[in-house]
Design a protein around this motif. Structure first.
Motif, PDB file in Angstrom:
ATOM      1  N   VAL A   1       0.839  -1.200   0.000  1.00  0.00           N
ATOM      2  CA  VAL A   1       0.000   0.000   0.000  1.00  0.00           C
ATOM      3  C   VAL A   1       0.874   1.249   0.000  1.00  0.00           C
ATOM      4  CG1 VAL A   1      -1.754   1.276   1.281  1.00  0.00           C
ATOM      5  CG2 VAL A   1      -1.867  -1.222   1.179  1.00  0.00           C
ATOM      6  N   PHE A   2       1.882   1.267   0.859  1.00  0.00           N
ATOM      7  CA  PHE A   2       2.760   2.429   0.917  1.00  0.00           C
ATOM      8  C   PHE A   2       3.569   2.586  -0.371  1.00  0.00           C
ATOM      9  CE2 PHE A   2       2.385   1.742   5.608  1.00  0.00           C
ATOM     10  CZ  PHE A   2       1.669   2.904   5.844  1.00  0.00           C
ATOM     11  N   ASN A   3       3.936   1.472  -0.973  1.00  0.00           N
ATOM     12  CA  ASN A   3       4.666   1.530  -2.242  1.00  0.00           C
ATOM     13  C   ASN A   3       3.823   2.206  -3.315  1.00  0.00           C
ATOM     14  OD1 ASN A   3       6.443   1.113  -4.349  1.00  0.00           O
ATOM     15  ND2 ASN A   3       6.879  -0.985  -3.760  1.00  0.00           N
ATOM     16  N   MET A   4       2.554   1.865  -3.383  1.00  0.00           N
ATOM     17  CA  MET A   4       1.657   2.477  -4.362  1.00  0.00           C
ATOM     18  C   MET A   4       1.482   3.966  -4.076  1.00  0.00           C
ATOM     19  SD  MET A   4      -1.768   3.596  -4.994  1.00  0.00           S
ATOM     20  CE  MET A   4      -2.408   3.155  -3.423  1.00  0.00           C
ATOM     21  N   MET A   5       1.227   4.313  -2.818  1.00  0.00           N
ATOM     22  CA  MET A   5       0.993   5.723  -2.471  1.00  0.00           C
ATOM     23  C   MET A   5       2.245   6.570  -2.681  1.00  0.00           C
ATOM     24  SD  MET A   5      -1.549   5.618   0.867  1.00  0.00           S
ATOM     25  CE  MET A   5      -0.231   5.254   1.967  1.00  0.00           C
ATOM     26  N   LEU A   6       3.373   6.077  -2.226  1.00  0.00           N
ATOM     27  CA  LEU A   6       4.603   6.854  -2.323  1.00  0.00           C
ATOM     28  C   LEU A   6       5.161   6.899  -3.735  1.00  0.00           C
ATOM     29  CD1 LEU A   6       6.233   5.711   1.036  1.00  0.00           C
ATOM     30  CD2 LEU A   6       5.187   7.927   0.532  1.00  0.00           C
ATOM     31  N   SER A   7       4.870   5.869  -4.557  1.00  0.00           N
ATOM     32  CA  SER A   7       5.284   5.914  -5.969  1.00  0.00           C
ATOM     33  C   SER A   7       4.581   7.050  -6.692  1.00  0.00           C
ATOM     34  CB  SER A   7       4.968   4.598  -6.673  1.00  0.00           C
ATOM     35  OG  SER A   7       5.785   3.580  -6.212  1.00  0.00           O
ATOM     36  N   THR A   8       3.336   7.273  -6.360  1.00  0.00           N
ATOM     37  CA  THR A   8       2.596   8.384  -6.949  1.00  0.00           C
ATOM     38  C   THR A   8       3.225   9.707  -6.542  1.00  0.00           C
ATOM     39  OG1 THR A   8       0.564   7.093  -6.882  1.00  0.00           O
ATOM     40  CG2 THR A   8       0.320   9.457  -7.122  1.00  0.00           C
TER      41      THR A   8
ATOM     42  N   PHE B   1       6.163   1.901  10.259  1.00  0.00           N
ATOM     43  CA  PHE B   1       7.363   2.617   9.843  1.00  0.00           C
ATOM     44  C   PHE B   1       8.304   1.704   9.067  1.00  0.00           C
ATOM     45  CE2 PHE B   1       6.623   5.584  13.608  1.00  0.00           C
ATOM     46  CZ  PHE B   1       6.041   6.553  12.805  1.00  0.00           C
ATOM     47  N   ALA B   2       8.370   0.420   9.440  1.00  0.00           N
ATOM     48  CA  ALA B   2       9.185  -0.538   8.698  1.00  0.00           C
ATOM     49  C   ALA B   2       8.647  -0.706   7.276  1.00  0.00           C
ATOM     50  CB  ALA B   2       9.213  -1.889   9.413  1.00  0.00           C
ATOM     51  N   SER B   3       7.333  -0.752   7.130  1.00  0.00           N
ATOM     52  CA  SER B   3       6.733  -0.880   5.807  1.00  0.00           C
ATOM     53  C   SER B   3       6.972   0.364   4.964  1.00  0.00           C
ATOM     54  CB  SER B   3       5.232  -1.140   5.922  1.00  0.00           C
ATOM     55  OG  SER B   3       4.995  -2.388   6.502  1.00  0.00           O
ATOM     56  N   ILE B   4       6.869   1.532   5.585  1.00  0.00           N
ATOM     57  CA  ILE B   4       7.142   2.773   4.860  1.00  0.00           C
ATOM     58  C   ILE B   4       8.607   2.812   4.429  1.00  0.00           C
ATOM     59  CG2 ILE B   4       7.330   5.282   5.135  1.00  0.00           C
ATOM     60  CD1 ILE B   4       4.816   5.101   6.938  1.00  0.00           C
ATOM     61  N   SER B   5       9.507   2.395   5.307  1.00  0.00           N
ATOM     62  CA  SER B   5      10.932   2.376   4.973  1.00  0.00           C
ATOM     63  C   SER B   5      11.211   1.420   3.820  1.00  0.00           C
ATOM     64  CB  SER B   5      11.757   1.954   6.191  1.00  0.00           C
ATOM     65  OG  SER B   5      11.584   2.839   7.243  1.00  0.00           O
ATOM     66  N   LEU B   6      10.586   0.264   3.851  1.00  0.00           N
ATOM     67  CA  LEU B   6      10.771  -0.712   2.779  1.00  0.00           C
ATOM     68  C   LEU B   6      10.266  -0.160   1.450  1.00  0.00           C
ATOM     69  CD1 LEU B   6      11.527  -3.597   1.881  1.00  0.00           C
ATOM     70  CD2 LEU B   6       9.181  -4.243   2.432  1.00  0.00           C
ATOM     71  N   ALA B   7       9.098   0.483   1.468  1.00  0.00           N
ATOM     72  CA  ALA B   7       8.547   1.058   0.245  1.00  0.00           C
ATOM     73  C   ALA B   7       9.450   2.167  -0.292  1.00  0.00           C
ATOM     74  CB  ALA B   7       7.140   1.588   0.502  1.00  0.00           C
ATOM     75  N   LEU B   8       9.925   3.032   0.591  1.00  0.00           N
ATOM     76  CA  LEU B   8      10.816   4.112   0.154  1.00  0.00           C
ATOM     77  C   LEU B   8      12.130   3.564  -0.385  1.00  0.00           C
ATOM     78  CD1 LEU B   8      10.245   6.826   2.886  1.00  0.00           C
ATOM     79  CD2 LEU B   8       9.650   6.965   0.463  1.00  0.00           C
ATOM     80  N   ASN B   9      12.631   2.496   0.210  1.00  0.00           N
ATOM     81  CA  ASN B   9      13.855   1.872  -0.288  1.00  0.00           C
ATOM     82  C   ASN B   9      13.659   1.371  -1.722  1.00  0.00           C
ATOM     83  OD1 ASN B   9      16.469   0.783  -0.299  1.00  0.00           O
ATOM     84  ND2 ASN B   9      15.718  -1.177   0.435  1.00  0.00           N
ATOM     85  N   ALA B  10      12.552   0.708  -1.980  1.00  0.00           N
ATOM     86  CA  ALA B  10      12.287   0.205  -3.333  1.00  0.00           C
ATOM     87  C   ALA B  10      12.105   1.348  -4.330  1.00  0.00           C
ATOM     88  CB  ALA B  10      11.041  -0.679  -3.314  1.00  0.00           C
ATOM     89  N   ILE B  11      11.415   2.393  -3.906  1.00  0.00           N
ATOM     90  CA  ILE B  11      11.155   3.532  -4.802  1.00  0.00           C
ATOM     91  C   ILE B  11      12.458   4.259  -5.134  1.00  0.00           C
ATOM     92  CG2 ILE B  11      10.077   5.809  -4.902  1.00  0.00           C
ATOM     93  CD1 ILE B  11       7.731   4.524  -3.297  1.00  0.00           C
ATOM     94  N   PHE B  12      13.267   4.536  -4.120  1.00  0.00           N
ATOM     95  CA  PHE B  12      14.515   5.258  -4.382  1.00  0.00           C
ATOM     96  C   PHE B  12      15.522   4.379  -5.119  1.00  0.00           C
ATOM     97  CE2 PHE B  12      13.023   8.153  -0.940  1.00  0.00           C
ATOM     98  CZ  PHE B  12      12.931   9.275  -1.746  1.00  0.00           C
TER      99      PHE B  12
END
Length: 120
Positions: free
Chosen positions: A26-33, A78-89
């Motif tokens: 979910v965070f990956n989708m939101m933060l990718s946008t 926060f771990a999920s948000i960090s993981l999503a941001l890691n994949a995005i960056f």
């Protein structure tokens, strides 16, 4: 990301850890946008809604002996948000190292060692 994972596991059980990690989608989708400007389809939003509902149902404590810690739940998010941001960056920075995943991994590990030395 690793620190938040460990803190989540310290405060909650392993079953909650895996449920909490499912929110990284979910965070990956939101933060990718937000970060990459990638727009998602309506079907993706429906799937994310289903994941959030499943997360809410699965987060209920299984027993009185194993209660859900709100602090652990926040660490899991926060771990999920960090993981999503890691994949995005990673996706964003990969072209700058010639699309060589091994080179990017090397740089990430060197930076992680430098950052974690003061914490150890």
């Amino acid at each position: 990301m690793i620190s938040f994972n460990n803190l989540c596991l310290r405060n909650n059980g392993v079953s909650f850890y895996y449920i909490g990690r499912s929110t990284s989608t979910v965070f990956n989708m939101m933060l990718s946008t937000w970060v990459l400007g990638i727009e998602s389809s309506q079907a993706v939003y429906v799937c994310c809604l289903i994941l959030i509902i499943g997360f809410s149902i699965g987060s209920q404590p299984a027993s009185k002996e194993n209660p859900l810690s709100m602090q652990g739940a926040f660490y899991g998010l926060f771990a999920s948000i960090s993981l999503a941001l890691n994949a995005i960056f990673t996706k964003k920075v990969l072209p700058q190292v010639g699309n060589c995943l091994w080179k990017l991994t090397w740089y990430n590990n060197v930076v992680a060692v430098v950052l974690f030395l003061p914490l150890m």
